[in-house]
Design a protein around this motif. Sequence first.
Motif, PDB file in Angstrom:
ATOM      1  N   ALA A 202       0.740  -1.089  -0.059  1.00 34.16           N
ATOM      2  CA  ALA A 202       0.122  -0.109  -0.021  1.00 34.16           C
ATOM      3  C   ALA A 202       0.805   1.205   0.061  1.00 34.16           C
ATOM      4  O   ALA A 202       0.592   2.104  -0.702  1.00 34.16           O
ATOM      5  N   THR A 203       1.898   1.257   0.839  1.00 31.76           N
ATOM      6  CA  THR A 203       2.921   2.264   0.843  1.00 31.76           C
ATOM      7  C   THR A 203       3.485   2.339  -0.666  1.00 31.76           C
ATOM      8  O   THR A 203       3.743   3.769  -0.855  1.00 31.76           O
ATOM      9  N   GLN A 204       3.974   1.425  -1.136  1.00 36.59           N
ATOM     10  CA  GLN A 204       4.869   1.585  -2.497  1.00 36.59           C
ATOM     11  C   GLN A 204       3.740   2.068  -3.403  1.00 36.59           C
ATOM     12  O   GLN A 204       3.928   3.007  -4.268  1.00 36.59           O
ATOM     13  N   LEU A 206       1.188   4.127  -2.807  1.00 35.09           N
ATOM     14  CA  LEU A 206       1.196   5.910  -2.577  1.00 35.09           C
ATOM     15  C   LEU A 206       2.508   6.509  -3.272  1.00 35.09           C
ATOM     16  O   LEU A 206       2.479   7.493  -3.509  1.00 35.09           O
ATOM     17  N   ASN A 207       3.537   5.839  -3.204  1.00 31.79           N
ATOM     18  CA  ASN A 207       4.781   6.260  -3.647  1.00 31.79           C
ATOM     19  C   ASN A 207       4.986   5.946  -5.205  1.00 31.79           C
ATOM     20  O   ASN A 207       6.019   6.251  -5.785  1.00 31.79           O
ATOM     21  N   GLU A 208       3.879   5.538  -5.845  1.00 35.78           N
ATOM     22  CA  GLU A 208       3.920   5.254  -7.366  1.00 35.78           C
ATOM     23  C   GLU A 208       4.703   4.341  -7.664  1.00 35.78           C
ATOM     24  O   GLU A 208       5.239   4.342  -8.901  1.00 35.78           O
ATOM     25  N   VAL A 209       5.104   3.293  -6.878  1.00 37.34           N
ATOM     26  CA  VAL A 209       5.613   2.055  -7.228  1.00 37.34           C
ATOM     27  C   VAL A 209       4.547   0.952  -7.391  1.00 37.34           C
ATOM     28  O   VAL A 209       4.026   0.495  -6.477  1.00 37.34           O
ATOM     29  N   GLU A 210       4.603   0.418  -8.599  1.00 40.66           N
ATOM     30  CA  GLU A 210       3.487  -0.301  -9.022  1.00 40.66           C
ATOM     31  C   GLU A 210       4.163  -1.689  -8.775  1.00 40.66           C
ATOM     32  O   GLU A 210       5.138  -2.152  -9.431  1.00 40.66           O
ATOM     33  N   VAL A 211       3.366  -2.829  -8.401  1.00 42.98           N
ATOM     34  CA  VAL A 211       3.784  -3.985  -7.919  1.00 42.98           C
ATOM     35  C   VAL A 211       2.745  -5.149  -8.263  1.00 42.98           C
ATOM     36  O   VAL A 211       1.661  -5.156  -7.752  1.00 42.98           O
ATOM     37  N   THR A 212       3.326  -6.017  -9.260  1.00 41.40           N
ATOM     38  CA  THR A 212       2.382  -7.174  -9.502  1.00 41.40           C
ATOM     39  C   THR A 212       3.136  -8.398  -9.928  1.00 41.40           C
ATOM     40  O   THR A 212       4.128  -8.495 -10.737  1.00 41.40           O
ATOM     41  N   SER A 213       3.114  -9.466  -8.941  1.00 40.01           N
ATOM     42  CA  SER A 213       3.873 -10.634  -9.072  1.00 40.01           C
ATOM     43  C   SER A 213       3.258 -11.814  -8.597  1.00 40.01           C
ATOM     44  O   SER A 213       2.178 -11.716  -7.994  1.00 40.01           O
ATOM     45  N   GLN A 214       3.679 -13.103  -9.059  1.00 43.43           N
ATOM     46  CA  GLN A 214       3.223 -14.204  -8.763  1.00 43.43           C
ATOM     47  C   GLN A 214       4.420 -15.092  -8.531  1.00 43.43           C
ATOM     48  O   GLN A 214       5.328 -15.198  -9.519  1.00 43.43           O
ATOM     49  N   SER A 215       4.680 -15.853  -7.393  1.00 46.80           N
ATOM     50  CA  SER A 215       5.673 -16.672  -7.316  1.00 46.80           C
ATOM     51  C   SER A 215       5.361 -17.649  -6.339  1.00 46.80           C
ATOM     52  O   SER A 215       4.242 -17.817  -5.729  1.00 46.80           O
TER      53      SER A 215
END
Length: 218
Positions: A202-204, A206-215
């Motif tokens: 959520a913090t990322q 707000l800092n405009e760091v997009e995360v999408t991952s599957q592992s």
Amino acid sequence: MKGRLEIVYRTPKGAEVAFTSEEMTAAKALLMAEDLQKSGRLKQAIFIDRSEHEWTTIQLKAYLEEIKTEPHNITVYFDGGFDINTRKAGLGCVIYYEQNGKKLRIRKNALVAEMETNNEAEYAALHLAIQELELLGAHHLPVMFTGDSQVVINQLEDEWPVMEKELTSWLDKIEGKLKEMGIQPEYKLISRKNNQEADRLATQALNEVEVTSQSEWK
């Protein structure tokens, strides 16, 4: 799926006694029942899920075999962060599940605008998680939803009333989608410390760091 195992055990002299186990997963219940059957003294074993539906060991084995290729044993962590100055919210969710004998994890976040409160951001984060479940193909099974917002968790469990119009809208949207997917939701309140992964996402956002991952995870 979780539930309790009810068994009837017969001694060598013919005396019978009934036992009810503590709550356990369906896989563990089947393992216990099959082990007891080897003794030759198990008269009956019934698994009762949280909906009070009864399963024989044959039915339970068939069910577990059927869901192997589908997402199951799903736990969702969600969190929303709100910037009161910009009225933007960072949404984060983590989905742990099993499929095809593997333990897998999805991490997803999003940045959204025009939010009113932190509680609304929390609901939006849960809705994001449900959208990911739909994309995953999860349906007709129990799912544990875990978050650190006491307000949202208690409202989801009908312990607290929902007074705000925007929160009512989110709640209706969430419950409607869960019903459509056949998801049987369970909700668990945890500390912020135990929700760090979703909080970080959520913090990322707000800092405009997009995360999408599957592992895969162990």
